[in-house]
Write a protein that holds these residues in place. Structure first.
Motif, short mmCIF file in Angstrom:
data_model
loop_
_atom_site.label_atom_id
_atom_site.label_comp_id
_atom_site.label_asym_id
_atom_site.label_seq_id
_atom_site.Cartn_x
_atom_site.Cartn_y
_atom_site.Cartn_z
N LYS A 88 -5.10 1.47 0.10
CA LYS A 88 -5.04 1.82 1.52
C LYS A 88 -3.86 1.11 2.19
O LYS A 88 -3.10 1.71 2.94
CB LYS A 88 -6.35 1.44 2.20
CG LYS A 88 -6.43 1.81 3.66
CD LYS A 88 -7.68 1.25 4.31
CE LYS A 88 -8.93 1.91 3.83
NZ LYS A 88 -10.12 1.51 4.63
N LEU A 89 -3.71 -0.18 1.90
CA LEU A 89 -2.63 -0.96 2.51
C LEU A 89 -1.27 -0.58 1.93
O LEU A 89 -0.25 -0.72 2.61
CB LEU A 89 -2.90 -2.45 2.33
CG LEU A 89 -4.11 -2.98 3.11
CD1 LEU A 89 -4.42 -4.42 2.72
CD2 LEU A 89 -3.88 -2.87 4.62
N ARG A 90 -1.24 -0.07 0.70
CA ARG A 90 0.03 0.41 0.14
C ARG A 90 0.52 1.63 0.91
O ARG A 90 1.71 1.75 1.23
CB ARG A 90 -0.14 0.75 -1.34
CG ARG A 90 1.19 1.10 -2.01
CD ARG A 90 1.05 1.25 -3.50
NE ARG A 90 0.31 2.44 -3.88
CZ ARG A 90 0.15 2.85 -5.14
NH1 ARG A 90 0.65 2.11 -6.13
NH2 ARG A 90 -0.53 3.94 -5.42
N LYS A 91 -0.39 2.53 1.24
CA LYS A 91 -0.04 3.70 2.04
C LYS A 91 0.42 3.27 3.43
O LYS A 91 1.41 3.78 3.97
CB LYS A 91 -1.25 4.63 2.14
CG LYS A 91 -1.08 5.82 3.06
CD LYS A 91 -0.09 6.83 2.54
CE LYS A 91 -0.10 8.10 3.38
NZ LYS A 91 0.93 9.07 2.94
N PHE A 92 -0.29 2.31 4.02
CA PHE A 92 0.07 1.79 5.34
C PHE A 92 1.47 1.19 5.34
O PHE A 92 2.30 1.48 6.22
CB PHE A 92 -0.96 0.75 5.77
CG PHE A 92 -0.61 0.01 7.04
CD1 PHE A 92 -0.52 0.68 8.24
CD2 PHE A 92 -0.39 -1.35 7.02
CE1 PHE A 92 -0.21 0.00 9.41
CE2 PHE A 92 -0.08 -2.03 8.18
CZ PHE A 92 0.01 -1.36 9.37
N ALA A 93 1.77 0.35 4.33
CA ALA A 93 3.09 -0.27 4.24
C ALA A 93 4.18 0.78 4.07
O ALA A 93 5.25 0.69 4.67
CB ALA A 93 3.12 -1.27 3.09
N ASP A 94 3.90 1.79 3.27
CA ASP A 94 4.89 2.84 3.02
C ASP A 94 5.23 3.59 4.31
O ASP A 94 6.41 3.82 4.61
CB ASP A 94 4.35 3.82 1.98
CG ASP A 94 5.33 4.95 1.70
OD1 ASP A 94 6.46 4.67 1.27
OD2 ASP A 94 4.98 6.12 1.95
N VAL A 95 4.21 3.94 5.10
CA VAL A 95 4.44 4.69 6.34
C VAL A 95 5.14 3.80 7.37
O VAL A 95 6.06 4.24 8.07
CB VAL A 95 3.13 5.24 6.90
CG1 VAL A 95 3.35 5.91 8.26
CG2 VAL A 95 2.52 6.25 5.93
N LEU A 96 4.72 2.54 7.47
CA LEU A 96 5.34 1.63 8.43
C LEU A 96 6.80 1.38 8.10
O LEU A 96 7.68 1.49 8.95
CB LEU A 96 4.58 0.30 8.46
CG LEU A 96 5.21 -0.83 9.29
CD1 LEU A 96 5.41 -0.41 10.74
CD2 LEU A 96 4.38 -2.10 9.20
#
Length: 364
Positions: free
Chosen positions: A269-277
């Protein structure tokens, strides 16, 4: 059976069928919705962290599998506690000196090992404003200083600074909104404000003409937590030291997360968040959003913190992609230059060393 009853039965049957279809669709979507929902707690209302969270929520509205749910917290220390112990909290936006304060006060065991960061955001500057007859921070020993309550970020910052410098003062209660009036009324000899410059509170006191900004110089401990900064806003005339520059410290904001192990659901979940940010920072810095985004450098390190693995992975991949793109571009330019030499027959009249020098000059 009456017509009315037939209609009622048909309507009821339609509702049952529709409800069944809706339930099947909901069941299919629920897992995806929960997998992509990130609950992001801030250090309080009307703080820089709450504005960052609101912008991130809007930025990620268009992401099908990612949704930011901002939650208003009750101060930076509580936000870290909530991140670590409150079920359902995925990330927090807090001033970066919060972890140092928690460690120094021994409030949470091994907090450095438990809390990491996804991104370093913008910063705010420490403004210590005192009466004109007070010249240095050392002069505040034994004086009345408004630093806010324990739930305010400025309380954390002021506590670290004064404690590290060995200055003992009398804390004066009162919110940041009341700080200027406390100074003007004489109930406080000085106030501590942590805000991006220009601070509206500092601007108000600058117009009064009876106060000054004090230099805040770091030591070894403080320099490991804060970055040096200068207060030089044009609107601070009347507050600044000689030369119009006041030395101070800068507090960065951080997107903090628990150090989830690689391969866990939270990690993905946090990998997706970091990617979008990280991919969306260009949009956030176009001027359409909160101005503080212009101060953000996502690749910058955060002193005293460990970057979370997902952010490290994104940065490493981004660097590889940049290197590959540069290599391909260089190869294409070299091929184009060689083709030019062959077409113009310049190469036949040049030594290999001369051709290499010309090629190198053309590619610069």
């Amino acid at each position: 059976m009456s017509i009315a009853l037939k209609v009622a039965c048909a309507f009821a049957t339609t509702l049952v069928i529709g409800a069944g279809a809706l339930q099947a669709e909901d069941t299919k979507d629920v897992a995806r919705m929960n997998a992509g929902a990130i609950t992001l707690i801030t250090d309080g209302a009307n703080s820089p962290s709450s504005r960052y969270a609101a912008d991130l929520a809007v930025l990620m509205e268009g992401e099908r599998d990612l949704r930011i749910l901002p939650v208003m917290g009750h101060g930076p220390v509580e936000a870290v506690r909530d991140l670590l112990f409150l079920r359902g909290i995925d990330a927090s936006i807090i001033p970066a000196d919060t972890v140092a304060y928690i460690r120094k006060q021994e409030l949470i065991e091994d907090v450095d090992k438990k809390v990491t960061y996804v991104a370093r955001l913008g910063s705010a500057q420490v403004h210590i404003i005192a009466r004109k007859d007070i010249a240095t921070l050392a002069d505040l020993a034994g004086k009345n200083v408004n630093v806010g309550g324990a739930s305010e970020p400025r309380f954390v910052t002021a506590s670290l600074i004064f404690d590290s410098l060995g200055i003992t003062f009398n804390p004066v209660a009162g919110s940041e909104a009341d700080a200027a009036n406390l100074l003007k009324s004489g109930k406080a000899d000085a106030i501590v404000i942590v805000a991006p410059q220009p601070s509206t509170i500092a601007e108000d006191l600058a117009r009064d003409g009876n106060y000054r900004l004090l230099n805040v110089t770091g030591n070894d401990e403080l320099n490991g937590i804060y970055a040096p900064a200068m207060l030089n806003a044009k609107t601070y005339d009347g507050l600044t030291q000689d030369g119009g520059m006041t030395e101070t410290l800068s507090v960065s904001y951080a997107v903090a997360v628990f150090d989830w192990k690689k391969g866990t659901d939270r990690y993905y979940k946090l990998r997706k968040f970091a990617d979008v940010l990280y991919s969306g920072i260009g949009d956030l810095q176009t001027g359409k959003w909160h101005a503080a985004w212009n101060d953000v450098n996502l690749s910058a390190d955060l002193p005293g913190w460990t970057r979370y693995v997902t952010a490290d992975e994104w940065l490493a991949e981004h660097k590889r992609n940049q290197a590959d793109a540069t290599s391909k571009e260089d190869a294409a330019l070299k091929a184009e230059f060689q083709s030019y030499l062959e077409r113009t027959k310049l190469g036949s009249n040049m030594t290999p060393a001369g051709a290499a020098r010309l090629r190198s000059s053309a590619l610069e």
